[in-house]
Write a protein that holds these residues in place. Structure first.
Motif: not given
Length: 323
Positions: A312-320
């Motif tokens: 989930e953190l990786l998805d958030i970082v990737g989206g940002s």
């Protein structure tokens, strides 16, 4: 890999099972204590009767009784087999059934086909009926409510059949209770009775002081039994000067049936104590296995949860970054 929900459901299931096995272990421990007390209450009578018999036999070694002599030909055998009424006690019942079948095969190899079973306990009774073996009756109540009088009735019946020549040999198959962690599967001849002084008191080696079955406790028991055996070798033979009336044969004819009754009742108490000890150990093992499984499941759950959080953190970082 199973989902977090599946792992969580399995953890809850194992927890429920652990509560059951832990409760059954405590119940078995309590029942074992009561069984040990019953044996302890019986021991003074057993020791005194053996003292009298040993004294008589040492003073008059040539004495014989109708219960002592073997029949000329072995044609019919009775087996008194002790088991439990319920399960969840490890290999307790299976071991008894296995020894019973081995004993039957042994007699059949000797040409003895007329074998009757006295089943003490539901599990052995069900097995006897399933195999179609001759059964002398139902004695399940003895296991739940051990009493001396029914044992005396069984011994009286077997003794009369032996004296009439309708039964040539009677054997007991049961677990001898040595300690909470040691129960010895035993096959003992009840009739004809062995009155040699070497055999009197040979099974009086129980430890009734503890319900613990740890390795440390077992080491203590081994040292204690070794010390007791050394002390027995130094004992002086009992040779009391008795005045016997009306005569020794009449007195022994009264004492021997009491000794047979005592052997039957002792086997019953030993079997019951062994059952509770076996169930206590089995439930303790099951509880330990549940604890180990819970540790593995919790570790797996934490790893899966950590992996999900990381994704989930990786998805958030990737989206940002994309924005």
């Amino acid at each position: 890999m199973p989902s977090l929900k599946e792992i969580k459901t399995r953890i809850a299931s194992v927890n429920s099972t652990r509560k059951i096995t832990s409760a059954m272990k405590m119940v078995a421990s309590s029942k074992l204590h009561h069984a040990q007390v019953a044996i302890q209450n019986m021991l003074p009578y057993e020791n005194q009767l053996e003292h009298i018999l040993k004294s008589f036999l040492l003073s008059t070694p040539d004495t014989d009784t109708p219960f002592e002599g073997s029949h000329a030909e072995l044609k019919r055998v009775a087996l008194v087999v002790f088991s439990s009424n319920s399960s969840l006690c490890g290999g307790f019942n299976n071991n008894v059934i296995k020894m019973m079948l081995e004993t039957i095969d042994e007699y059949k190899s000797q040409g003895v086909d007329d074998i009757i079973i006295y089943p003490i306990g539901r599990k052995i009774e069900e097995k006897v009926k399933k195999l179609g073996l001759p059964c002398a009756g139902s004695f399940m109540d003895l296991v739940d409510k051990p009493k001396s009088a029914p044992c005396a009735d069984i011994v009286r019946e077997l003794g009369n059949l032996f004296l009439k020549g309708e039964i040539d040999k009677v054997e007991l198959i049961y677990h001898h209770f040595k300690s909470a962690g040691s129960q010895i599967l035993t096959r003992k001849t009840l009739l004809p009775i062995d009155l040699s002084t070497e055999t009197i008191g040979e099974n009086n080696d129980r430890d009734l002081s503890s319900n613990v079955a740890t390795a440390k406790a077992q080491e203590y028991l081994r040292k204690k039994h070794a010390k007791e055996r050394n002390e027995e070798k130094q004992d002086v033979a009992i040779n009391d000067d008795f005045i016997v009336e009306p005569d020794l044969h009449t007195v022994l004819s009264s004492l021997i049936p009491k000794q047979l009754h005592l052997m039957m009742y002792t086997a019953l108490l030993d079997s019951i104590a062994s059952e509770h000890a076996a169930r206590m150990v089995a439930m303790q093992t099951a509880t330990d296995n549940a604890d180990e499984l819970l540790r593995d499941l919790n570790l797996q759950f934490n790893k899966s949860r950590q992996a999900a959080i990381t994704n989930e953190l990786l998805d958030i970082v990737g989206g940002s970054s994309n924005n």
